[in-house]
Structures are given as C-alpha cells and as structure tokens.
Enzyme design. Structure first.
Site, PDB file in Angstrom:
ATOM      1  CG  HIS A  39       6.095  -9.805  -0.448  1.00  0.00           C
ATOM      2  ND1 HIS A  39       6.458 -10.198   0.180  1.00  0.00           N
ATOM      3  CD2 HIS A  39       4.558  -9.640  -1.849  1.00  0.00           C
ATOM      4  CE1 HIS A  39       5.409 -10.879  -0.135  1.00  0.00           C
ATOM      5  NE2 HIS A  39       4.418 -10.905  -1.101  1.00  0.00           N
ATOM      6  CG  HIS A  79       2.548  -7.736   0.511  1.00  0.00           C
ATOM      7  ND1 HIS A  79       1.547  -6.883   1.188  1.00  0.00           N
ATOM      8  CD2 HIS A  79       3.313  -6.839  -0.278  1.00  0.00           C
ATOM      9  CE1 HIS A  79       1.047  -5.577   0.261  1.00  0.00           C
ATOM     10  NE2 HIS A  79       2.529  -5.864  -0.310  1.00  0.00           N
ATOM     11  CG  LEU A 129      -2.789  -6.984   3.033  1.00  0.00           C
ATOM     12  CD1 LEU A 129      -2.728  -7.417   1.731  1.00  0.00           C
ATOM     13  CD2 LEU A 129      -1.761  -5.553   2.872  1.00  0.00           C
ATOM     14  CG  ASP A 168      -4.053  -1.089  -5.024  1.00  0.00           C
ATOM     15  OD1 ASP A 168      -4.366  -0.053  -4.536  1.00  0.00           O
ATOM     16  OD2 ASP A 168      -2.890  -1.072  -5.458  1.00  0.00           O
ATOM     17  CG  ASN A 198       0.654  -0.792  -6.706  1.00  0.00           C
ATOM     18  OD1 ASN A 198       0.305  -1.558  -6.784  1.00  0.00           O
ATOM     19  ND2 ASN A 198       2.124  -1.103  -5.843  1.00  0.00           N
ATOM     20  CG  HIS A 274       2.528  -8.643  -4.844  1.00  0.00           C
ATOM     21  ND1 HIS A 274       1.900  -7.355  -4.207  1.00  0.00           N
ATOM     22  CD2 HIS A 274       2.450  -9.436  -4.242  1.00  0.00           C
ATOM     23  CE1 HIS A 274       1.539  -8.461  -2.973  1.00  0.00           C
ATOM     24  NE2 HIS A 274       1.501  -9.655  -3.225  1.00  0.00           N
ATOM     25  CB  SER A 396     -25.745  -5.567  26.148  1.00  0.00           C
ATOM     26  OG  SER A 396     -26.584  -5.124  25.002  1.00  0.00           O
ATOM     27  CD  GLU A 423     -18.826  -6.057  15.704  1.00  0.00           C
ATOM     28  OE1 GLU A 423     -18.495  -5.497  14.839  1.00  0.00           O
ATOM     29  OE2 GLU A 423     -19.909  -5.795  16.392  1.00  0.00           O
ATOM     30  CG  PHE A 448     -21.695 -10.221  17.255  1.00  0.00           C
ATOM     31  CD1 PHE A 448     -21.683 -10.859  16.584  1.00  0.00           C
ATOM     32  CD2 PHE A 448     -21.949  -9.607  17.845  1.00  0.00           C
ATOM     33  CE1 PHE A 448     -23.355 -11.081  16.121  1.00  0.00           C
ATOM     34  CE2 PHE A 448     -23.038  -9.090  17.793  1.00  0.00           C
ATOM     35  CZ  PHE A 448     -24.264 -10.348  16.869  1.00  0.00           C
ATOM     36  CG  HIS A 472     -24.586 -10.849  25.830  1.00  0.00           C
ATOM     37  ND1 HIS A 472     -24.090 -10.724  26.504  1.00  0.00           N
ATOM     38  CD2 HIS A 472     -26.111 -10.647  25.801  1.00  0.00           C
ATOM     39  CE1 HIS A 472     -25.626  -9.366  27.206  1.00  0.00           C
ATOM     40  NE2 HIS A 472     -26.891  -9.462  26.554  1.00  0.00           N
ATOM     41  CG  HIS A 484     -27.710 -12.282  18.833  1.00  0.00           C
ATOM     42  ND1 HIS A 484     -27.795 -12.094  17.263  1.00  0.00           N
ATOM     43  CD2 HIS A 484     -27.014 -11.311  19.068  1.00  0.00           C
ATOM     44  CE1 HIS A 484     -28.221 -11.309  16.711  1.00  0.00           C
ATOM     45  NE2 HIS A 484     -27.688 -10.136  17.967  1.00  0.00           N
ATOM     46  NE  ARG A 531     -29.830 -11.121  28.040  1.00  0.00           N
ATOM     47  CZ  ARG A 531     -30.905 -11.033  27.407  1.00  0.00           C
ATOM     48  NH1 ARG A 531     -31.407 -12.731  27.027  1.00  0.00           N
ATOM     49  NH2 ARG A 531     -31.810 -10.483  27.925  1.00  0.00           N
TER      50      ARG A 531
HETATM   51  C1  LIG Z   1      -6.098 -10.703   5.066  1.00  0.00           C
HETATM   52  C2  LIG Z   1      -5.223 -10.365   4.374  1.00  0.00           C
HETATM   53  N1  LIG Z   1      -5.355 -11.257   2.889  1.00  0.00           N
HETATM   54  C3  LIG Z   1      -4.995 -11.692   2.382  1.00  0.00           C
HETATM   55  C4  LIG Z   1      -2.802 -11.499   1.952  1.00  0.00           C
HETATM   56  C5  LIG Z   1      -1.588 -11.541   1.317  1.00  0.00           C
HETATM   57  N2  LIG Z   1      -1.457 -11.124   0.264  1.00  0.00           N
HETATM   58  C6  LIG Z   1      -0.531 -10.558   0.824  1.00  0.00           C
HETATM   59  S1  LIG Z   1      -0.181  -9.569  -0.296  1.00  0.00           S
HETATM   60  C7  LIG Z   1      -1.381  -9.182  -1.211  1.00  0.00           C
HETATM   61  C8  LIG Z   1      -2.014  -8.699  -2.135  1.00  0.00           C
HETATM   62  C9  LIG Z   1      -1.627  -7.341  -2.371  1.00  0.00           C
HETATM   63  O1  LIG Z   1      -2.184  -5.715  -2.930  1.00  0.00           O
HETATM   64  P1  LIG Z   1      -1.076  -4.950  -3.397  1.00  0.00           P
HETATM   65  O2  LIG Z   1      -2.136  -4.308  -1.098  1.00  0.00           O
HETATM   66  O3  LIG Z   1      -2.318  -3.773  -3.828  1.00  0.00           O
HETATM   67  O4  LIG Z   1       0.392  -4.647  -2.808  1.00  0.00           O
HETATM   68  P2  LIG Z   1       1.769  -4.799  -4.017  1.00  0.00           P
HETATM   69  O5  LIG Z   1       0.602  -5.734  -4.960  1.00  0.00           O
HETATM   70  O6  LIG Z   1       0.663  -3.504  -4.180  1.00  0.00           O
HETATM   71  O7  LIG Z   1       2.318  -5.127  -2.868  1.00  0.00           O
HETATM   72  C10 LIG Z   1      -2.123 -10.512  -0.323  1.00  0.00           C
HETATM   73  C11 LIG Z   1      -3.750 -10.438  -1.332  1.00  0.00           C
HETATM   74  C12 LIG Z   1      -2.815 -10.781   3.339  1.00  0.00           C
HETATM   75  N3  LIG Z   1      -1.363 -10.168   3.832  1.00  0.00           N
HETATM   76  N4  LIG Z   1      -3.500 -10.273   4.576  1.00  0.00           N
END
Ligand SMILES: Cc1ncc(C[n+]2csc(CCOP(=O)(O)OP(=O)(O)O)c2C)c(N)n1
Length: 686
Positions: A39, A79, A129, A168, A198, A274, A396, A423, A448, A472, A484, A531
């Site tokens: 990336h 990434h 992410l 993002d 961005n 990206h 609990s 959680e 959960f 539980h 639950h 529990r």
């Molecule tokens: C939980 C999760 N879901 C999906 C992805 C796959 N993924 C990696 S980067 C990305 C897009 C993210 O976009 P952004 O955060 O805006 O990064 P940028 O394009 O600015 O590099 C996705 C969906 C991931 N790494 N983690």
C-alpha cells in the site's frame, strides 16, 4: 479531485526537510514496487506528518526500542506499514535497508503489516483496522496508571505520550467508537490520534459509504479536535502537534487533510494508490515530481541518513537523562523500584500466589465465577500491577478487585477498569495495556466473547498474556435464553492458535486455572466460568486439582481395568462422575478424566497422554455443554459426545439442562452405546 502534477501543491518546507519527506515516500514506493504488493498511497500522503513527528517530537531511543519511558507510536492503519518501516530504518532502529528490500517476503523483518515481536520499534501488531487505536487507549491508560502508581511528587519517572496514526478505515470501524468514547471519558490527555483524512479507501472515495462528521463525533466524546489543512506545510504540522501536547484535559484528535498517493500524476487521490504498486512508469513519473532521480531505487541521500540518524544519539541522551532520574527515584523508593522491575521484566513478585485459597470439599459448592473472584482477589493482593474489570458486568462476572477504586479521570491509581458496555473496545484496550507491561484482565459473558474476538486473536498473535474472564459459560445460564447461552464459543476460542482456554470444574481447578493465567508469559488465557454453583470435589477422594496444569488428568480412576473413559469439563464433570458411579453399580468400570484445557494437554508427552487416554480403551464419552464438534479428536470414532448441537432455551437452569439431556442417565446411555460400538467393531474383526 485533481490528479495531475500541475495541480499538486508545492512544498513549503526547506530543502533538507523536503529531502527527508521525499526519502520516506520513495522508500515506501520502492519497497511496494519491488514486492509487487502493498500500500504505497497512505505513506506517500502521510510522510510529512511522520517526518515531523519522529524528527521533532518523539522521545524514543532507537538503540533501545523497549526503553520504558519512550513515547509510543501505534500505526493503526497497519496496511501503511512501509511508512513505519521507513521511519524505523531512517531513525536508526535495527532494521537494515536489506530488510526493507525484502518487504513482504517470508522471513523479512518487514512483514506486510507491522508485527509485534518481529520488528524492533513496532509497538503492537496492527492490520485489522481499528485495533491499533484501541490499543493506543490501553497504552494511554497504562501510562496514567504508572504515573499514579510510581511517580513521586518530586521524582517523576513516567511521562510518555501515546500517538496513533489512523485512517478512514479506523474511523469507520466500531472499535474506534468504543475506545475513543472511553478515552474521552477518562480524559486521557496523553493520547493523540493523527487521522489521515484522505477521503479514499479501498473501494473508492469514502463518500460511497462514509459521511460522518468526525469533528462533531469526537467533540461529542469530549476530545480536543484540531485540524491540519495541508500536511505538506511542515510548520503547520509542527504547530498543531505542539498545540495537542499542551492540552491537559482531553485526548486530541488531529484531523489531517492529506492526499493518498501524493505526487503520483495518475493515482493521487484515487483508490488505485491505496493497495497496489504504482507501476514502473508511474513510479518514475512520481519521482520526477518529487525532483528525485527517476531510476534510483531505495535511495537515501547521505544528508537525510545523517539527519534522521541523529535520533540514535538523541535517544541515548534522553534515555541516560531518564536513567539518572530513575536511579535517584529507585534509591528513594526501593519497594516501588522492585515493582517497577516486575512490571517491565514480566517477572512476578515473590509470594504472588501465597494467598490463593484451597477450597474445602462442599457438595453444594459455588459457581466458578465466585471461586474465580476469590482467587483473583487473593492474587491481586500480592500482585499490585494486576488490573482489570468488565464490560459493565462486574456483578455478574465477579471481576471486582476488593478494596480498590475505579480507574477514573480523577483517580488514575484505581485498579478497577470500567469498560462500559464495550466488549470490542475492551479487547483492544486490554492488548494495549498488556503490551505496556501491566497484567490485565477483562470480563464479559462467554457468549459476547464473539464481540471481542478480533482483539483476542491479536493477543494470541502477539503472545500477550491477557486473561479473559468469560462467565456464564453454557446453556446453564438458564432464563436469559439462547441469545445469552453460549454454544459454540468455548470451542471456537480453542480454534485460535496460541490461546489457552481453561474450563475449570470446581473451585480448586479454578484456583489452578487463575494461577496458570498469571504464570503465562506468552499466551492469552480464556477462563470459562460458570454462573451456577458446582460442587467442590473432595480431593482426598479424587485427584489433586494440580492436574489442571497438564490440561487433562485422571480425576477418578475406575475400579479395575476401565471399560470406558468419561471426559468432563467445567460444570459437566459432575455428570461424568455421576455416570461413573451409576455404571459401577452395574459392574461397568469407567475412568473419569477432567479436561479443563485442551492446549495444555496437547503439549504433554506421548507417555503422559497414553497414561490418561490408553489406546486400548476406545469406548469414550465427552460431556460438555457446548458444541460437540471437535471432541472426536479425543473420543475417537467409536466414542460419543454429550454436547449441545443447537441453540439453547429460556428457562430455569435445571429444566434447560433436562430439556437438552444433560443428565447422568443420558451420559450412562452414551457410555453403553460407545462400549457396544467398540465391541461390534471388535467382533467383526475376529
Ligand atoms: C477490520 C478490517 N477490515 C478490512 C480491512 C481491509 N482493508 C485494508 S485497508 C482498507 C481500506 C482502508 O481505507 P483507509 O483506511 O482510508 O486507508 P487508505 O486508503 O487511506 O490507505 C481495507 C478495507 C482491514 N485491514 N481491516
């Protein structure tokens, strides 16, 4: 959005600064291009921010990446790993260029996403992410707790900041909402998130699915929100970060307007920048825009290397100054100094388990969540850096540390963490705390655990010894009904490599389970606790609960050679024992094995395994109020499982257990079936 070179903004930075920024960009571009994977876009956009942060603000020591009082940087947008690797290399960490040249290759110290334990200077594993930002909240909590616990009025040894670079995607993920809300509530002013706004994510412009008013959102969480309109204006970046540092009451979010793929004539501001290499021609065109020799690869101008490399000496000096302060403090506070050593080295204090109770036999018994609380408290008394709490289920989960206060904005010395009903956030925060040296636990209902599974998996990947108090733990929850009542959760936690799932049968097994969790230095532990009350077995009649250490042990031997083996876990061990007694009356000898932890058993020698499960005894029945899937591995093809294949039901526990046939009679029936299946097979053979 504009994409041609003429419209790109020009730099406002002096020459050396600009050279440094472009080195970060081109290293990232070249590594992705060479790997043909990765990336490049985010590092290209974020390079000026990384440069200013590392060059002008970070208090770190590249020669000692684990210096205790270092500022932390968590790249939540994992990434964009090449941004971090470029910074670590350029500032003198033990990350040679040859590793960057092997980016994303097997064995490289520069894996696709940053990995804790692989790359010096990487604070936590990121990639999913949202997890990194939650980790950063855990780190900020830890810093505040360490301050409250160790700093003395005139001798301060803890004063680091926690930065997280996020994107993002991080903002969209629910875990960022949960952890940001808690950070705001806790007024963690030592926390700064640098948000790479961005407007592009993987599928295209973020407008496809994202129109949050992030500023309002964070203001609503009681954060300080600042903005940088153009990150290429290094002075502006510096001024805003400095302003963030002045904030004394709130965490700060810096919303930074950046351009993904900055400088790429055809890919800037597009999702094409990206997640794929720019391509040979585009790399050249981009380098031309930067004023870079277009054919140079992995070029680090000597003045850049020299300038950013100054971080090593600077870091040594920072660390030496701190060490002088630390030594003075340690001389004045020898008891605290011992504790500090324990926190930082992972060594447990002497006598940490000296008050763990031995529970007397009691047919009525108590729930393992109750005995767990007693054990946890007996440990907490002698392990001052054990902290934890629950996701609003303290009464609990029985996670309260007696006599302690809550960790709150006006009482950072508190050891009771109040995660609220969060959680997912709790999972990520616990990882940040554990990565910072404290022993942390978090509780919720077993069902959960799914909500926090992503973080649990990362704890296992990072080998962090987090303890999960999942109470539980079966359909025995009763009245609350199927939503639950966990069915698949205990087994599915066993699927996570490197996890330890311990489902103790009684109070004394729970004591050993907690001890194992605390002794662990490399495994997260999930405690599956009941529990409902379970009998405390008479250990003069049955084997010692120390057998838990081996994962499975012969709990009750049969009289004479066993015709069958009964395996029980948790609350269902008593059904196995009941069946053993009934079968004995009929002259059928069965052995009972208590098997609270698969993973520990799997680590034992073949001899030990054979001694518990002799190959010759093939009639076997496992009893666990959870999915039967997986038990075949211990009961074999002629074995049987008394398990829970479907979702549970609402009703008093006794009725629910009866409805789903968790009875001694049913276990007896299965044992007879298994014995018959083995006999049938043997008679066919003869
Ligand atoms: C939980 C999760 N879901 C999906 C992805 C796959 N993924 C990696 S980067 C990305 C897009 C993210 O976009 P952004 O955060 O805006 O990064 P940028 O394009 O600015 O590099 C996705 C969906 C991931 N790494 N983690």
């Amino acid at each position: 959005m504009s994409t041609n070179v003429q419209q790109l903004e020009t730099t406002k930075a002096p020459a050396l600064d600009q050279l440094c920024v472009n080195t970060i960009r081109t290293l990232s571009i070249d590594a992705v291009q060479k790997a043909n994977s990765g990336h490049p876009g985010a590092p290209m956009g974020l390079a000026p921010v990384a440069y200013v942060l590392w060059d002008r603000f970070l208090r770190h020591s590249p020669a000692n990446p684990r210096w205790a009082n270092r500022d932390r940087v968590v790249l939540s947008a994992g990434h964009a790993s090449m941004l971090l690797y470029s910074m670590l290399h350029l500032t003198g960490y033990d990350l040679p260029l040859s590793e960057i040249e092997k980016f994303r290759q097997v064995g490289s110290k520069c894996p696709g996403h940053p990995e804790y334990n692989i790359t010096p200077g990487v604070e936590v594993t990121t990639g999913p992410l949202g997890q990194g930002v939650a980790n950063s909240v855990g780190m900020a909590i830890t810093e505040r707790w360490l301050q409250a616990h160790f700093n003395q009025p005139e001798d301060e040894i803890v004063d680091y900041r926690v930065y997280s670079i996020c994107s993002d995607g991080d903002m969209m993920e629910g875990i960022s909402h949960e952890s940001a809300a808690l950070a705001g509530h806790l007024k963690l002013s030592n926390l700064i998130w640098l948000y790479d706004s961005n407007h592009v994510s993987l599928d295209g412009p973020t407008t496809l699915a994202y129109s949050d008013d992030v500023e309002s959102r964070f203001k609503g969480y009681h954060w300080n929100v600042l903005k940088i309109e153009d990150v290429n204006d290094l002075q502006a970046v510096e001024a805003v970060i400095r302003q963030a540092q002045q904030e004394a009451n709130r965490p700060t979010l810096i919303i930074m307007h950046t351009h993904i793929g900055y400088g790429s004539p055809h890919k800037q501001d597009k999702s094409a920048a990206h997640g794929e290499p720019l391509g040979v021609d585009e790399v050249k065109a981009t380098k031309r825009f930067y004023g870079w020799p277009e054919d140079a690869q992995f070029l680090i101008p000597p003045e850049v290397g020299a300038h950013l490399g100054e971080a090593v000496q600077r870091g040594k000096k920072l660390e030496a100054d701190w060490k002088a302060r630390f030594d003075l403090w340690a001389r004045k506070n020898p008891e605290l100094a011992k504790q500090w050593d324990g926190v930082m080295s992972g060594k447990l204090p002497e006598g940490w388990d000296k008050d763990v109770p031995a529970f007397p036999a009691d047919p009525k018994g108590l729930a393992t969540r109750e005995s767990g609380n007693k054990v946890m408290n007996s440990i907490a008394k002698n392990l001052p850096w054990l902290i934890g709490g629950s996701a609003d289920l303290e009464t609990s989960n029985k996670t309260k540390i007696d006599g302690e206060t809550s960790f709150e904005s006006d009482s950072y010395h508190g050891r009771i963490l109040r995660f609220g009903v969060r959680e997912m956030g709790m999972g990520g925060i616990l990882n940040g705390i554990a990565a910072s040296g404290l022993r942390a636990f978090g509780g919720t209902f077993m069902v959960f655990s799914d909500y926090m599974r992503g973080a649990v998996r990362l704890a296992a990947i990072m080998e962090l010894p987090v303890t999960y108090v999942f109470t539980h733990d079966s359909i025995a929850v009763g009245e609350d009904g199927p939503t639950h009542e966990p069915v698949e959760q205990v087994m599915s936690l066993r699927l996570i490599p490197h996890m330890r799932v311990i489902r103790p049968a009684d109070a004394n097994e729970t004591a050993v389970a907690w001890k194992l969790a605390i002794e662990s230095t490399k495994h997260p532990t999930a405690l599956a606790l009941t529990r409902q009350a379970v009998p405390t077995f008479d250990r003069t009649k049955y084997s010692s609960a120390e057998g838990v250490r081996k994962g499975a042990y012969v709990f009750s031997e049969s009289q004479g050679t066993p015709a069958a083996i009964l395996i029980g876990t948790g609350s269902e061990l008593q059904l196995a024992v009941g069946a053993q007694e009934k079968l004995a009356i009929e002259g059928i000898h069965a052995r009972v094995v208590s098997m609270p932890c698969w993973e520990l058993f799997d680590e034992q020698s073949s001899e030990y395994k054979e001694s518990v499960f002799p190959t010759a005894v093939r009639a076997r029945v496992a009893v666990e109020a959870g999915t039967p899937i997986g038990w075949e591995r211990y009961v074999g093809l002629e074995g049987r499982v008394v398990g829970q294949k479907q979702f549970g039901a609402s009703g008093p526990l006794k009725d629910v257990f009866k409805k789903f046939d968790f009875t001694v009679e049913n276990v007896v029936k299965h044992v007879k079936e298994s014995i018959a299946a083995v006999s049938a097979l043997e008679s066919k053979r003869t």
